[in-house]
Write an enzyme that holds these catalytic residues in place. Structure first.
Site: not given
Ligand code: KE4
Length: 427
Positions: A142, A237, A265
């Site tokens: 994802y 990613d 994050k």
């Protein structure tokens, strides 16, 4: 009725599903989401003022524990001078230099406000820099909710068992090639067929959105060699793994150098932030230097950047990652031993401060193997632990996160709760 239930009922009247991000709705585990009122260190408290040991950590950012005093102070000190200017600041230069210093593959970097913005832009940049349209992604990975990536995505979509999203026109994903994670032969075949049309490969170099799934030996190396051979860009990613699995993310653990990296994050310490960066010759295609447009009102926001700078500084403390990895391993080894003692098919794995738990004898190496684990038993365990005051990710397809405040007493309390929870499962 509990305050959580009251709030969920009220929220559902004004917010779709009662939440601002689908996985929070507990739909894959059932029950009522806990509405958090405050957090401190390894703990969160819900609207009924119940305390939980937190292993979600805001899905990664809370690596220093919640409300770290130095991060909170940095935010407060920034906020009194204004919340946002829409103009460059020295702090943005400082955090850019810190990221470049820490990640050797980063020669230039640009800040955005989320992981989705980072990956969406990195793909547009790869297409603009190469003049090609096709991209490769992996099933179960994802990368946020940009249209071209919502094809067999992981995380919330997998949790719904809905591998593609409504509202994405077929044309938008016509150039997206989806391959099974770790399927090295399929990668070679895709490049053999489409090599000259492939702009990039985007990959979670350690997957965390189909639960924790590590790359098989040779998988990342093959991506690197195939991209180099065909003039495609390799995008790591590292939104989840960046500064989570180690001081230099997966690229530091493996020595594999991507052409672009996406981050979010941890680098914001819990404040809205994202970043994409990499080779200078590629980054120079980004406006205003080049023709690939990207912009953001709150990009480089001074309050978010203050949180990020302080977080990155604290992560540089000697021994930080060794301690974090050790505490995480204590958790996963302890859970595995406890499950075995109860005769329950269970395994667990971890990298740095990130872990996966699976109701299966072996650690899964693919999405199919995660799906073949005992998902129903995970749901029962999840709620048994919630009742014991331990908050795991509300989905069998999510990784878990440990912070530097999860000390031995917290891990021991978790394992004692697990002993009681496993006892309720039967074998
Ligand atoms: P955000 O747009 O949510 O900041 O980042 C998207 C993203 C991109 N890349 C990776 C590897 C990610 O893990 C994420 C977001 N992670 C999920 C956790 N599974 C966020 C939780 C949620 O969607 O609420």
């Amino acid at each position: 009725m509990s305050r959580n239930a009251e709030l969920f009922e009220r929220a559902s009247r004004s917010i779709p599903g009662g939440v601002n991000s689908p996985v929070r709705a507990f739909r894959s585990v059932g029950g009522t989401p806990r509405f958090v009122t405050r957090a401190q260190g390894p703990y969160i408290w819900d609207a009924d003022d119940r305390r939980y040991i937190d292993y979600v950590g805001s899905w990664g950012p809370a690596i220093l524990g919640h409300a770290h005093p130095e991060v909170v102070s940095a935010v407060q000190q920034a906020a009194v001078h204004g919340l946002s200017y829409g103009a460059p600041t020295e702090a943005e230069v400082q955090i850019a230099e810190m990221l470049i210093e820490r990640l050797p593959s980063l020669e230039m970097v640009r800040l955005v406000s989320s992981g989705t913005e980072a990956t969406m832009t990195a793909i547009r940049l790869a297409r603009g820099a190469t003049g090609r349209n096709k991209i490769i992604k992996f099933e179960g990975c994802y990368h946020g909710h940009a249209d071209s990536l919502l094809v067999k995505a992981g995380s919330g979509l997998l949790t719904f068992g809905n591998p593609t999203s409504a509202g994405v026109p077929p044309e938008f994903v016509a150039h997206t090639i989806v391959i099974d994670y770790n399927d090295t032969e399929a990668v070679r075949a895709a490049f053999a067929e489409h090599g000259k049309d492939i702009a990039c490969v985007i990959v979670e170099p350690i997957a965390g959105n189909m639960n924790l799934v590590k790359p098989a030996a040779g998988f990342l190396e093959t991506l690197r060699t195939e991209c180099t051979a065909h003039g495609a860009l390799l995008i790591f990613d590292e939104v989840m793994t960046g500064f989570r699995v180690g001081p230099q993310g997966v690229q530091g653990l493996t020595g594999i150098k991507p052409d672009l990296t996406t981050l979010a994050k941890v680098i914001g310490g819990g404040m809205p932030i994202g970043a994409f960066g990499g080779r200078a010759d590629v980054m120079k295609h980004i406006a205003p230097l080049g023709g690939v447009y990207q912009a953001g009102t709150l990009s480089g926001n001074p309050v978010a950047v203050a949180a990020g700078i302080t977080t990155l500084k604290l992560l540089s403390a000697p021994g930080f990652y060794e301690h974090l990895a050790s505490q995480t391993r204590k958790l996963t080894d302890g859970l595995t031993a406890c499950a075995r003692a109860h005769g329950i098919a269970f395994s667990a794995d971890s990298v740095g401060g990130m872990f996966g738990i699976y109701f299966a004898d072996q650690v899964p190496g693919s999405l199919a193997e995660v799906s073949a684990s005992n998902i129903e038993r995970f749901k029962v365990f999840f709620h048994a632990m919630l009742d014991e005051g331990v908050y795991f990710a509300p989905s069998a397809y999510e990784a878990g996160f440990v912070s530097s405040t999860h000390d031995d007493a917290v891990i021991a309390a978790t394992l004692a709760a697990a002993d009681r929870a496993f006892g309720k499962l039967g074998n």
